[in-house]
Structure formats: structure tokens, C-alpha cells
Design an enzyme around this catalytic site. Structure first.
Site, mmCIF file in Angstrom:
data_model
loop_
_atom_site.group_PDB
_atom_site.id
_atom_site.type_symbol
_atom_site.label_atom_id
_atom_site.label_comp_id
_atom_site.label_asym_id
_atom_site.label_seq_id
_atom_site.Cartn_x
_atom_site.Cartn_y
_atom_site.Cartn_z
ATOM 1 N N ASP A 156 2.569 -5.510 8.301
ATOM 2 C CA ASP A 156 1.362 -4.696 8.232
ATOM 3 C C ASP A 156 0.181 -5.662 8.144
ATOM 4 O O ASP A 156 0.067 -6.427 7.180
ATOM 5 C CB ASP A 156 1.418 -3.792 6.992
ATOM 6 C CG ASP A 156 0.212 -2.864 6.874
ATOM 7 O OD1 ASP A 156 -0.890 -3.266 7.313
ATOM 8 O OD2 ASP A 156 0.357 -1.766 6.313
ATOM 9 N N PHE A 200 0.867 -1.175 0.000
ATOM 10 C CA PHE A 200 0.000 0.000 0.000
ATOM 11 C C PHE A 200 0.908 1.229 0.000
ATOM 12 O O PHE A 200 1.878 1.291 0.760
ATOM 13 C CB PHE A 200 -0.892 -0.005 1.245
ATOM 14 C CG PHE A 200 -1.944 1.057 1.238
ATOM 15 C CD1 PHE A 200 -3.078 0.914 0.456
ATOM 16 C CD2 PHE A 200 -1.803 2.202 1.997
ATOM 17 C CE1 PHE A 200 -4.060 1.900 0.439
ATOM 18 C CE2 PHE A 200 -2.768 3.198 1.983
ATOM 19 C CZ PHE A 200 -3.912 3.043 1.201
#
Length: 411
Positions: free
Chosen positions: A207, A138
């Protein structure tokens, strides 16, 4: 898609609908749906923003009117505001496979990525000057990691997750990876990659934004060093709800935050000019926590009471399998291609379909009550939150998708 998917008979559609109703009737998590504010549509965007648990507004009203309105400053002690970051962290811990005392809820995912990467680089020590970053990450994770590298004198090395073992070396300090790819839904090998990072003497930072609350993570079991995640997706904490930071107990004494705020001081009310870090997960705090959002999250986590993550994972895989089967049966041949892995070991809790006219298809789906999202330029993304998505929802979503695509045959 196969040639047999060009048309679907009425009996074929009926068979899949009957199967969906049978699966819903046998679903051990079906009653959880009643806990959420949902309309008559199909909400498949919980991987961006989870649905509202029905009991949350009343709990937030109490925070506003009684805790803030009446108790005011006394609520820091009497309502437990001061201990909320660690208390709520301990509630999240079982959902990601962590023992108590290792997670603090604070700030945003981006801020926590910054804290984790810089602290990991400091833990790795001198002589290591490379930060490996998931090349498909991301974007914010990449931006933050690049800033952390500039601050610490390291250099960024973008690398595909599958290529991490070959890219590791004596100069590797930190490896920042996503557990689930936000675009494709691919689940990466957290146990194997973490072991490879450790074998190279580096520190692993994960993450968990697209995995926590959808599948088992096993932070403690697999020896993860640090991890971050948001709470507004599968954890249903509300828009902008605070993120969390996991620091394995073995690293807490050495965790050197680049943002040493007063809230993480060993004696925060001593107001001394010198900084002395608190013990434990409180080192991950920075400034005054966002109490309203934090207590909204705490209330939302009640929907997890009595729910096992393994059961959630089993339903997630069943939902995504069934959606892919319905798409195969209903959608005109050649109109979409799944970019989500078929293997369960490589799949998160979403399905991403490549579609040439995705930008015009998704708005029409939303108009008909099927809410997913678009990842430009050509990916239709559908998230499956097992606590409130059912199999009849899945069948309907695939059927409506087929109808929309049939109306516009594409190029």
C-alpha cells in the site's frame, strides 16, 4: 525534548527564521509553490488531501462543458475517455518506479486492495492458506484483507512489519504491507521485506498511499508483485480521486480479479455472457470509470512535469529535519515527543508528535493558520508536501505550536 528547549531567546528564533529563508532561497523546487491554490496559512495536511493545482478548474470546466456538454458520448473516443485509466496510470508509473503498462487508475484504494489480495492469493496457489497483514495498518486494509481471506478460505495473521521475516513460512500466501505507517510516518523496508516474502515463496502486496509522490518507491527495481495507492494525497488529485493498481508485468497473465467487470473484458462491447479478461493492466478495471474525477487527476499530474522524485525526497527529508530542529528549539520541554523515526531510511514525509492534549491543541493550531491533523487519542500529525511547503512554513508551524502549548501548560 531537551531542558534547553524550555525557553528560546529572540536571537535563537531569529536565527532559525533566517536559516529558513536561506533554505527557501536555495530550494530548486520553490517555484512549484506558485502552481497551487494556497492562502497565507501553513498547510501541513497534504498527506490527507493535497492542495489544488491552480490550472485544474479550467481543465475540469472543459471536461464538463465541451467534452460532456458538446461532444457527449463521442468523448469516449474523441476525448480519450476510454483509454484514460491506462494513460493516467502510465503518468503515475515514473513516480513509483514502474515501467509503462503496469498501472491502471480505477476505483478506490479499498477496492484495489481487495482485488490485489484476492488475486495474490490465487497467484500463490494451493497449499498456502495464510495472509500476513501489517498489524499497524490503516484499518480499511485490515478490514478488506479479512474479507478477502473469508472469500478465499485463508486465515489472517496480523504481524508487525519488522517481524514479517520471522513470521513467513510454507503456508504464507500473501503479505500486505504499508510502505509508510499512516500514524507515525515510519518508512518500512520495501526492498528487504519484498525479498524476504519472495524467498518464502509468497506474494508481496504494498500500500503506497503515504509514499507515492513523496519518496522513491522502486516497484520494478525491487520486484514488487502488486501495489495499490491513492491519488489525493501527495499526488494532489482532489478529494475522492480514483486510486491505482500496479500489477507487475510477469503476473498480468495470471492476474485473476475477483471483480471481473465489463470494463476489463477482452471485448467489452461484445456483451458476451462469458468473461474473457483483457490483456495487460486493463485487467484491473471493473466498471465504468469516474471520468470527471479521473480527468481532474490527469490535469493535476501536470505539476510533476520536469520534477524528479529524488529531488522531492531530498527536500522532504530537509523539511522534516528542520521541523524537528525547530520543535526542539521552540517547544516547552516535555510537552511533545516525536514518534517519527529520526533516521532518514526509516522516515516518510510526515512528523507525528505525541501530545497529551492533542485533541485541544490541533483545533487551536488550525485557528492560527497552521493546518495539520489529529490521530486520536494523542498524536499531532504534520505532512510535508515538498512541491508547495517551504522552510519558512516549517519554522512558523513550530513557532505557533510552541505558542499554543505555552498557553496551556498541560497536566
Amino acid at each position: 525534548m531537551s531542558e534547553t528547549a524550555t525557553t528560546t531567546s529572540a536571537s535563537g528564533t531569529e536565527d532559525l527564521l533566517v536559516r529558513a529563508l536561506e533554505l527557501d532561497a536555495a530550494d530548486p523546487l520553490a517555484d512549484r509553490r506558485e502552481l497551487f491554490a494556497l492562502d497565507d496559512g501553513v498547510y501541513l495536511d497534504g498527506n490527507s488531501l493535497g492542495a489544488l493545482p491552480l490550472h485544474v478548474p479550467a481543465r475540469v470546466q472543459d471536461v464538463l462543458t465541451r467534452q460532456w456538454g458538446e461532444l457527449r458520448i463521442r468523448s469516449w473516443d474523441e476525448s480519450g475517455w476510454w483509454t484514460a485509466p491506462e494513460r493516467i496510470g502510465d503518468r503515475i508509473a515514473p513516480l513509483v518506479g514502474a515501467a509503462a503498462g503496469q498501472i491502471v487508475v480505477s476505483d478506490s484504494t479499498s477496492v484495489n486492495v481487495f482485488k490485489a489480495v484476492v488475486a495474490a492469493a490465487r497467484i500463490a496457489g494451493e497449499g498456502r492458506d495464510e495472509i500476513l497483514v501489517d498489524a499497524t495498518t490503516f484499518p480499511t486494509d485490515g478490514y478488506i484483507a479479512a474479507s478477502a481471506a473469508r472469500l478465499t478460505g485463508h486465515r489472517i495473521v496480523p504481524v508487525a512489519p519488522a517481524d514479517v521475516p520471522a513470521a513467513l513460512g510454507p503456508r504464507t500466501a500473501v503479505v500486505l504491507l504499508n510502505h509508510v505507517d499512516y500514524r507515525s510516518g515510519r518508512l518500512h523496508d520495501l526492498p528487504g521485506l519484498t525479498a524476504a516474502v519472495h524467498a518464502a515463496g509468497a506474494v508481496a502486496v504494498w500500500d503506497l498511499c503515504h509514499s507515492a509522490g513523496a519518496l522513491p518507491v522502486g516497484l520494478d527495481e525491487h520486484g514488487v508483485d502488486l501495489a495499490v495507492g491513492c491519488t489525493y494525497k501527495y499526488l494532489n488529485g482532489g478529494p475522492g480521486s480514483p486510486a491505482y493498481l500496479y500489477v507487475a508485468e510477469r503476473h498480468q497473465a495470471a492476474f485473476d480479479s475477483p471483480l471481473p467487470g465489463w470494463n476489463s473484458h477482452a471485448d467489452p462491447f461484445g456483451m458476451t455472457p462469458g468473461y474473457a479478461p483483457a490483456d495487460g493492466s486493463a485487467r484491473g478495471r471493473v466498471g465504468t470509470p469516474d471520468i470527471v474525477s479521473m480527468l481532474t487527476l490527469e490535469a493535476a499530474l501536470d505539476v510533476w512535469d520536469g520534477v524528479g522524485v529524488d529531488a522531492v525526497r531530498a527536500k522532504s527529508l530537509a523539511l522534516t529535519d528542520f521541523f524537528l530542529a525547530c520543535v526542539e528549539a521552540y517547544v516547552p520541554a516535555g510537552r511533545v515527543t516525536s514518534v517519527t523515526p529520526t533516521a532518514h531510511a526509516e522516515r516518510g514525509s510526515q512528523v507525528a508528535l505525541r501530545c497529551d492534549d492533542a485533541a485541544s491543541v490541533m483545533p487551536r493550531l488550525v485557528e492560527r493558520g497552521v493546518v495539520g491533523d489529529l490521530r486520536r487519542p494523542d498524536v499531532l500529525r504534520f505532512g510535508f508536501t515538498p512541491l508547495y511547503v517551504g522552510f519558512a512554513d516549517v519554522e512558523r508551524a513550530a513557532r505557533v505550536l510552541a505558542e499554543v502549548l505555552a498557553e496551556n501548560p498541560g497536566d
